[in-house]
Write an enzyme that holds these catalytic residues in place. Sequence first.
Site, mmCIF file in Angstrom:
data_model
loop_
_atom_site.group_PDB
_atom_site.id
_atom_site.type_symbol
_atom_site.label_atom_id
_atom_site.label_comp_id
_atom_site.label_asym_id
_atom_site.label_seq_id
_atom_site.Cartn_x
_atom_site.Cartn_y
_atom_site.Cartn_z
ATOM 1 N N ASP A 94 0.855 -1.181 0.000
ATOM 2 C CA ASP A 94 0.000 0.000 0.000
ATOM 3 C C ASP A 94 0.893 1.233 0.000
ATOM 4 O O ASP A 94 2.097 1.151 0.214
ATOM 5 C CB ASP A 94 -1.012 -0.021 1.133
ATOM 6 N N SER A 95 0.291 2.386 -0.253
ATOM 7 C CA SER A 95 1.078 3.582 -0.568
ATOM 8 C C SER A 95 1.698 4.250 0.638
ATOM 9 O O SER A 95 2.565 5.090 0.497
ATOM 10 C CB SER A 95 0.168 4.600 -1.246
ATOM 11 N N GLY A 96 1.220 3.923 1.819
ATOM 12 C CA GLY A 96 1.661 4.625 3.018
ATOM 13 C C GLY A 96 0.744 5.768 3.396
ATOM 14 O O GLY A 96 0.865 6.339 4.470
ATOM 15 N N GLY A 97 -0.191 6.102 2.513
ATOM 16 C CA GLY A 97 -1.096 7.229 2.780
ATOM 17 C C GLY A 97 -1.882 7.046 4.069
ATOM 18 O O GLY A 97 -1.943 7.951 4.908
ATOM 19 N N PHE A 98 -2.451 5.882 4.236
ATOM 20 C CA PHE A 98 -3.239 5.622 5.444
ATOM 21 C C PHE A 98 -2.360 5.749 6.687
ATOM 22 O O PHE A 98 -2.734 6.367 7.673
ATOM 23 C CB PHE A 98 -3.858 4.217 5.364
ATOM 24 N N ASP A 191 -2.747 8.579 -1.682
ATOM 25 C CA ASP A 191 -4.009 9.314 -1.642
ATOM 26 C C ASP A 191 -4.203 9.933 -0.278
ATOM 27 O O ASP A 191 -3.519 9.587 0.676
ATOM 28 C CB ASP A 191 -5.182 8.374 -1.960
ATOM 29 N N GLN A 241 -11.478 7.394 -3.789
ATOM 30 C CA GLN A 241 -11.984 7.925 -2.521
ATOM 31 C C GLN A 241 -13.381 8.510 -2.759
ATOM 32 O O GLN A 241 -13.994 8.199 -3.765
ATOM 33 C CB GLN A 241 -11.010 8.983 -1.988
ATOM 34 N N GLY A 274 -10.783 4.568 1.657
ATOM 35 C CA GLY A 274 -11.615 5.464 2.452
ATOM 36 C C GLY A 274 -12.291 4.779 3.598
ATOM 37 O O GLY A 274 -12.377 3.556 3.661
ATOM 38 N N ASP A 321 -7.508 -6.902 1.474
ATOM 39 C CA ASP A 321 -6.512 -7.147 2.510
ATOM 40 C C ASP A 321 -7.132 -6.830 3.851
ATOM 41 O O ASP A 321 -8.108 -6.078 3.933
ATOM 42 C CB ASP A 321 -5.264 -6.295 2.281
ATOM 43 N N CYS A 359 -12.166 -27.660 10.239
ATOM 44 C CA CYS A 359 -11.089 -26.826 9.692
ATOM 45 C C CYS A 359 -9.909 -27.724 9.341
ATOM 46 O O CYS A 359 -9.550 -28.624 10.100
ATOM 47 C CB CYS A 359 -10.659 -25.761 10.694
ATOM 48 N N CYS A 361 -6.774 -26.657 8.800
ATOM 49 C CA CYS A 361 -5.484 -25.979 8.999
ATOM 50 C C CYS A 361 -4.547 -26.823 9.867
ATOM 51 O O CYS A 361 -4.954 -27.774 10.517
ATOM 52 C CB CYS A 361 -5.688 -24.591 9.612
ATOM 53 N N CYS A 364 -5.597 -26.890 13.627
ATOM 54 C CA CYS A 364 -6.758 -27.724 13.963
ATOM 55 C C CYS A 364 -6.476 -29.210 13.763
ATOM 56 O O CYS A 364 -7.093 -30.048 14.433
ATOM 57 C CB CYS A 364 -7.972 -27.299 13.146
ATOM 58 N N HIS A 390 -4.528 -20.559 12.185
ATOM 59 C CA HIS A 390 -5.942 -20.927 12.066
ATOM 60 C C HIS A 390 -6.772 -19.785 11.483
ATOM 61 O O HIS A 390 -7.548 -19.990 10.539
ATOM 62 C CB HIS A 390 -6.531 -21.352 13.412
#
Length: 430
Positions: A94-98, A191, A241, A274, A321, A359, A361, A364, A390
């Site tokens: 991700d861009s780092g904006g958040f 953004d 956005q 957003g 994500d 499950c 995994c 489990c 898990h």
Amino acid sequence: MNAFGFEPQQDLATSQGRTGIIHTPHGDIATPAFTPVGTKATIKAVLPEAMAELGAQALLANAYHLFLQPGSDIVDEAGGLSRFMNWPGPTFTDSGGFQVMSLGSGHKKVISMSLADSAPDAADGARPREIYSTVGKSVGKSAGKSGKLVQVDDDGVTFTSHLDGGRRRFTPEVSMRIQHELGADIMFCFDELTTLSDPRAYQELSLARTTAWAQRCLDEHVRLTGERTHRPYQALFGVVQGAHYEDLRRKAVRDLVALRATDGSGFDGYGIGGALEKENLGTIVGWVCEELPADKPRHLLGISEPDDFFAAIENGADTFDCVSPARVARNAALYTRSGRFNVNTAANRRNFGPVDEGCDCYTCTHYTRAYLHHLFKSKEINANTLATIHNERFIVRLVDDIRASIAGDYFADLKADFLGRYYATRSSLG
Ligand SMILES: [Zn+2]
């Protein structure tokens, strides 16, 4: 010729949901797909080999964190993110904006802006926006006496490193350089993140800024791609956005889709960003996907609970994500098909069954609830490993099941069945 592309495959008859394949230089991603988050180029407590074994198709890392530590130049020297973290499959950054605007804390909860008295100024763009922390934990510490952390202007964002307290500046060009050095297959435009409490006038101003930044990202991306021909092609996604305003969301998409670099190229795909409230997540994704071209992949940035996946996929999103599976796992909160529960509670002390019946995994199939209960009670670090394996498998498998249901034309049945069971008891920990 770049090795990136998207092939839509099958559409849901009754909605915008679809399956497809994203091709990247590090392999294909069958969509819809869940992308686990390894913020600092690692899934906390779980090796990439185990992530591959549990079915993760791609991982997402964070440009902001890797810029501060170890430095994107070091990841570049290592041969890029995939080689650095020993994950041979596709990667996203991700861009780092958040992060520069929220500094890693819950954005809605910890950020307030000095906008109450400045909306008229904000509307003409003359005055930089300043964001202060109010109740943040780690944020509060680094805020210093003034509490001032982040300053947003039309050129970029100045912020305080949460590691050393030093002032840093991100611009669209800086984010692109960092993401090119990190070398992920899929990158996102830098953004501005707004909050739901921002007034409409500010949302409009911010959206214009985000669109201008998208053009700068695209131009810089094309320039860097031309310069870095020794590296595999990296795809760039524009980020939509527009908060909860239908007209702004639709305009944001149309503006992004129309953007072109000097060589005529546009975005390889789109991110939906957003602050989204759970209640209108599906609606907003639907507006955006109605406007987006069908032949480009759509990534929903950040998502939290199992029902969100159904809403997002049904309305046309392809990849997602989410930090939740790993984050809640480290607090002993585990997903089951009957809802979420906390393995720390006394009821699990002598429960020798698996975390979730059915499950497949590693946790489990090899360990019991009683053993996990013991590990958490004794604060053993393997508790985090087993719990995270898990939870990540649970979400990966859920999205895989949804993909199969679109292909097999039983999406509505799966949705009703899953949500009916998952939320039947409402015993989840919130
Ligand atoms: Zn399991």
